[in-house]
Design a protein around this motif. Structure first.
Motif, PDB file in Angstrom:
ATOM      1  N   ALA A 193     183.162 -40.994 -26.469  1.00 11.92           N
ATOM      2  CA  ALA A 193     183.119 -39.873 -25.936  1.00 11.92           C
ATOM      3  C   ALA A 193     181.732 -39.566 -25.381  1.00 11.92           C
ATOM      4  N   PRO A 194     181.448 -38.447 -24.304  1.00 11.41           N
ATOM      5  CA  PRO A 194     180.263 -38.198 -23.674  1.00 11.41           C
ATOM      6  C   PRO A 194     179.421 -37.518 -24.690  1.00 11.41           C
ATOM      7  N   ALA A 195     178.108 -37.898 -24.482  1.00 11.22           N
ATOM      8  CA  ALA A 195     177.008 -37.382 -25.259  1.00 11.22           C
ATOM      9  C   ALA A 195     176.948 -35.583 -24.960  1.00 11.22           C
ATOM     10  N   ASN A 196     176.845 -34.836 -26.070  1.00  9.57           N
ATOM     11  CA  ASN A 196     176.590 -33.377 -25.833  1.00  9.57           C
ATOM     12  C   ASN A 196     175.290 -33.160 -25.789  1.00  9.57           C
ATOM     13  N   SER A 197     175.018 -31.573 -25.635  1.00  8.73           N
ATOM     14  CA  SER A 197     173.534 -31.259 -25.573  1.00  8.73           C
ATOM     15  C   SER A 197     172.663 -31.912 -26.538  1.00  8.73           C
ATOM     16  N   ALA A 198     172.983 -32.087 -27.657  1.00  7.79           N
ATOM     17  CA  ALA A 198     172.521 -32.704 -28.859  1.00  7.79           C
ATOM     18  C   ALA A 198     172.162 -34.294 -28.900  1.00  7.79           C
ATOM     19  N   GLY A 199     172.788 -34.842 -27.819  1.00  9.35           N
ATOM     20  CA  GLY A 199     172.834 -36.146 -27.776  1.00  9.35           C
ATOM     21  C   GLY A 199     173.823 -37.002 -28.578  1.00  9.35           C
ATOM     22  N   VAL A 200     174.745 -36.029 -29.246  1.00 12.16           N
ATOM     23  CA  VAL A 200     175.766 -36.519 -30.019  1.00 12.16           C
ATOM     24  C   VAL A 200     177.085 -36.701 -29.191  1.00 12.16           C
TER      25      VAL A 200
END
Length: 270
Positions: free
Chosen positions: A172-179
């Protein structure tokens, strides 16, 4: 003489045991007005593994690893079919199954008429009538303020999230928190706009043995739900391609899959 007496004693014991065993096997008769509860036990799994939140990694049919952080779904409009074909419906009963809250995994149908039941039907989601009803009529698990941070209602779409499946995956792509996270939110009861699909799904399952409801018997139907079928069913869902679903028009392929994630494992008649 002693041998004859011993033989008679043996025969008496054998007859007594047989009669007692038969008596225990007799099923309590159905009283015309008898009722009792029936428990639905939902056992969420990933394949053969028990579902554990945030601690265990699983794989889908595409070979993608994922960890689950949230797994919730609504069950409603339960109906039970008796051995004679009679159908008993339980309208206006809505259950929110939340893996994070153990007490929600065993909802109870109250005042089930005594009888022998061979089939269960239920809806995954919240029907359109209840979804558009006055807010005062949407209480209990349908009260959108009762979830805390675990929201199961789309205020922007005026409808419930039928199934919420969230977690992390390396693909999955990383979200704004880098997760590297995924969110699959399935809803949409149709009719609100010309392009809004109906993602409500009905499940009908035969019971491997009859659920025997009597005045003194309150059975449990043990249902297993396999979360890997969210990805692997009539449609192949890959987390690398489908990792953020928040719109009903994108949710139908997933709803078609999870319709088949349930089986009845066994029935407890006690």
């Amino acid at each position: 003489m002693k041998r004859h007496t011993a033989f008679l004693a043996y025969i008496f014991f054998a007859l007594t045991f047989t009669l007692t065993a038969c008596k225990k096997d007799e099923v309590e008769p159905v009283g015309a007005n008898d009722k009792n509860n029936l428990t639905l036990e939902f056992d969420n799994r990933a394949g053969a593994q028990k579902l554990a939140l945030a601690t265990t990694s699983y794989k889908n049919g595409s070979g993608e690893e994922f960890t689950v952080t949230t797994f919730n779904y609504f069950i409603s409009n339960v109906a039970l079919k008796k051995s004679d074909g009679t159908i008993v419906k339980f309208p206006n009963q809505y259950f929110l199954i939340r893996q994070a809250d153990e007490k929600t995994l065993t909802p109870v149908l109250k005042d089930v008429p005594a009888g022998d039941y061979k089939e269960i039907t239920f809806l995954i989601g919240v029907d359109s009538t209840k979804s558009v009803s006055n807010i005062a009529e949407r209480t209990g698990v349908l009260d959108e303020t009762s979830y805390g941070t675990d929201n199961m209602y789309w205020a922007w779409n005026s409808g419930y999230i039928f199934l919420k499946f969230e977690g992390t995956s390396p693909v999955a792509p990383a979200n704004s928190a880098g997760v590297k996270a995924f969110q699959l939110h399935i809803g949409g009861f149709g009719g609100r706009t010309a392009v809004t699909p109906n993602n409500l799904r009905t499940v009908t399952l035969s019971l491997p043995q009859q659920a025997t409801v009597r005045k003194s018997i309150a059975p449990t139907i043990h249902l297993v739900s396999d979360i890997t079928r969210v990805f692997d069913g009539v449609n192949k869902i890959s987390l690398s391609a489908t990792n953020m679903v928040h719109n009903p028009k994108d949710a139908s392929p997933i709803a078609d899959n999870y319709k088949n994630m349930f089986i009845v494992d066994h029935v407890h008649n006690d």
